[in-house]
Design a protein around this motif. Structure first.
Motif, mmCIF file in Angstrom:
data_model
loop_
_atom_site.group_PDB
_atom_site.id
_atom_site.type_symbol
_atom_site.label_atom_id
_atom_site.label_comp_id
_atom_site.label_asym_id
_atom_site.label_seq_id
_atom_site.Cartn_x
_atom_site.Cartn_y
_atom_site.Cartn_z
ATOM 1 N N LYS A 2 40.359 -30.732 25.219
ATOM 2 C CA LYS A 2 41.576 -31.269 24.636
ATOM 3 C C LYS A 2 42.272 -30.180 23.831
ATOM 4 C CE LYS A 2 39.967 -33.056 20.242
ATOM 5 N NZ LYS A 2 39.932 -34.184 19.354
ATOM 6 N N LYS A 3 43.539 -30.391 23.572
ATOM 7 C CA LYS A 3 44.315 -29.403 22.833
ATOM 8 C C LYS A 3 43.815 -29.328 21.389
ATOM 9 C CE LYS A 3 49.082 -28.137 21.809
ATOM 10 N NZ LYS A 3 49.029 -26.775 22.242
ATOM 11 N N LEU A 4 43.555 -28.108 20.953
ATOM 12 C CA LEU A 4 43.060 -27.878 19.604
ATOM 13 C C LEU A 4 44.211 -27.512 18.673
ATOM 14 C CD1 LEU A 4 39.927 -25.684 20.409
ATOM 15 C CD2 LEU A 4 39.966 -28.118 19.855
ATOM 16 N N LYS A 5 44.040 -27.857 17.406
ATOM 17 C CA LYS A 5 44.978 -27.405 16.381
ATOM 18 C C LYS A 5 44.788 -25.906 16.201
ATOM 19 C CE LYS A 5 44.536 -31.731 13.830
ATOM 20 N NZ LYS A 5 44.042 -32.350 12.589
ATOM 21 N N ASP A 6 45.782 -25.261 15.596
ATOM 22 C CA ASP A 6 45.698 -23.811 15.398
ATOM 23 C C ASP A 6 44.450 -23.406 14.623
ATOM 24 O OD1 ASP A 6 48.038 -23.395 16.810
ATOM 25 O OD2 ASP A 6 49.298 -23.205 15.031
ATOM 26 N N ASP A 10 41.387 -21.118 15.919
ATOM 27 C CA ASP A 10 40.922 -19.932 15.183
ATOM 28 C C ASP A 10 39.401 -19.933 15.071
ATOM 29 O OD1 ASP A 10 43.541 -19.090 14.853
ATOM 30 O OD2 ASP A 10 43.689 -19.793 12.779
ATOM 31 N N TRP A 11 38.817 -21.091 14.743
ATOM 32 C CA TRP A 11 37.358 -21.189 14.646
ATOM 33 C C TRP A 11 36.705 -20.938 15.996
ATOM 34 C CZ3 TRP A 11 34.399 -20.594 10.699
ATOM 35 C CH2 TRP A 11 34.845 -20.926 9.421
ATOM 36 N N LEU A 12 37.264 -21.498 17.053
ATOM 37 C CA LEU A 12 36.703 -21.282 18.387
ATOM 38 C C LEU A 12 36.765 -19.799 18.751
ATOM 39 C CD1 LEU A 12 35.423 -22.536 20.893
ATOM 40 C CD2 LEU A 12 37.742 -22.977 21.756
ATOM 41 N N ILE A 15 34.005 -17.962 16.993
ATOM 42 C CA ILE A 15 32.728 -18.195 17.679
ATOM 43 C C ILE A 15 32.649 -17.320 18.924
ATOM 44 C CG2 ILE A 15 31.365 -19.901 18.957
ATOM 45 C CD1 ILE A 15 32.552 -22.017 16.979
ATOM 46 N N TYR A 16 33.714 -17.314 19.713
ATOM 47 C CA TYR A 16 33.731 -16.514 20.940
ATOM 48 C C TYR A 16 33.521 -15.033 20.627
ATOM 49 C CZ TYR A 16 35.234 -14.403 25.278
ATOM 50 O OH TYR A 16 35.269 -13.659 26.420
ATOM 51 N N ASN A 17 34.205 -14.538 19.606
ATOM 52 C CA ASN A 17 34.070 -13.125 19.238
ATOM 53 C C ASN A 17 32.655 -12.801 18.772
ATOM 54 O OD1 ASN A 17 36.736 -12.573 19.901
ATOM 55 N ND2 ASN A 17 37.468 -12.913 17.824
ATOM 56 N N LEU A 18 32.034 -13.715 18.053
ATOM 57 C CA LEU A 18 30.651 -13.491 17.623
ATOM 58 C C LEU A 18 29.696 -13.444 18.809
ATOM 59 C CD1 LEU A 18 30.096 -15.610 14.386
ATOM 60 C CD2 LEU A 18 29.812 -13.146 14.651
ATOM 61 N N ILE A 19 29.921 -14.299 19.789
ATOM 62 C CA ILE A 19 29.085 -14.303 20.989
ATOM 63 C C ILE A 19 29.128 -12.932 21.662
ATOM 64 C CG2 ILE A 19 28.873 -15.241 23.339
ATOM 65 C CD1 ILE A 19 29.861 -17.949 22.114
ATOM 66 N N GLN A 20 30.283 -12.292 21.632
ATOM 67 C CA GLN A 20 30.458 -10.980 22.260
ATOM 68 C C GLN A 20 29.876 -9.839 21.429
ATOM 69 O OE1 GLN A 20 31.671 -11.032 25.381
ATOM 70 N NE2 GLN A 20 31.784 -13.232 25.042
ATOM 71 N N GLU A 75 31.539 -18.372 5.512
ATOM 72 C CA GLU A 75 32.904 -18.870 5.680
ATOM 73 C C GLU A 75 32.898 -20.316 6.172
ATOM 74 O OE1 GLU A 75 36.973 -17.604 8.080
ATOM 75 O OE2 GLU A 75 35.253 -16.266 8.109
ATOM 76 N N LEU A 76 32.020 -20.608 7.091
ATOM 77 C CA LEU A 76 31.897 -21.962 7.637
ATOM 78 C C LEU A 76 31.470 -22.954 6.557
ATOM 79 C CD1 LEU A 76 31.909 -23.712 10.226
ATOM 80 C CD2 LEU A 76 29.546 -23.024 10.579
ATOM 81 N N ARG A 77 30.506 -22.569 5.738
ATOM 82 C CA ARG A 77 30.058 -23.450 4.650
ATOM 83 C C ARG A 77 31.180 -23.760 3.678
ATOM 84 N NH1 ARG A 77 24.754 -24.489 2.057
ATOM 85 N NH2 ARG A 77 26.337 -25.017 0.582
ATOM 86 N N VAL A 78 31.944 -22.760 3.317
ATOM 87 C CA VAL A 78 33.044 -22.965 2.376
ATOM 88 C C VAL A 78 34.096 -23.884 2.994
ATOM 89 C CG1 VAL A 78 34.989 -21.823 1.234
ATOM 90 C CG2 VAL A 78 32.714 -20.802 1.134
#
Length: 102
Positions: A2-6, A10-12, A15-20, A75-78
């Motif tokens: 589904k369409k995500l908010k901005d 950004d969070w997705l 996550i993608y960048n961390l996977i790389q 950052e996620l916790r905050v």
């Protein structure tokens, strides 16, 4: 997906960048990939992010977390406090003006 908010997009992307990232360990990568896939399938974004945070917690406790993922986790916790004035990130409910843990 589904369409995500901005902000969700950004969070997705984080996550993608961390996977790389080459310097994260296999456990971190597995957790991140599972979370990315769950988000892309749909459902409640907030639930997926809370599950991600909770999945990373054991790595924090045992001290087996790369610097990159540790920064992301902080950052996620905050960003993912569940209730107002919560001293921690556990779900908290309000009943008759009293704070109770769920």
């Amino acid at each position: 997906m589904k369409k995500l908010k901005d902000s969700q997009r950004d969070w997705l992307n984080k996550i993608y960048n961390l996977i790389q990232e080459k310097d994260i360990n296999d456990n971190e990568r597995q957790i991140l990939v599972q979370s990315k896939n769950a988000i892309e399938k749909g459902g409640r974004f907030e639930s997926h992010m809370i599950n991600l945070r909770n999945s990373l917690l054991p790595l924090v406790v045992i001290g087996n977390m790369s610097q990159e993922v540790r920064k992301f986790y902080k950052e996620l916790r905050v960003d993912r406090k569940i209730s107002l004035d919560a001293d921690d990130s556990l779900p908290v409910g309000i009943l008759n003006d009293k704070k109770i843990e769920l």
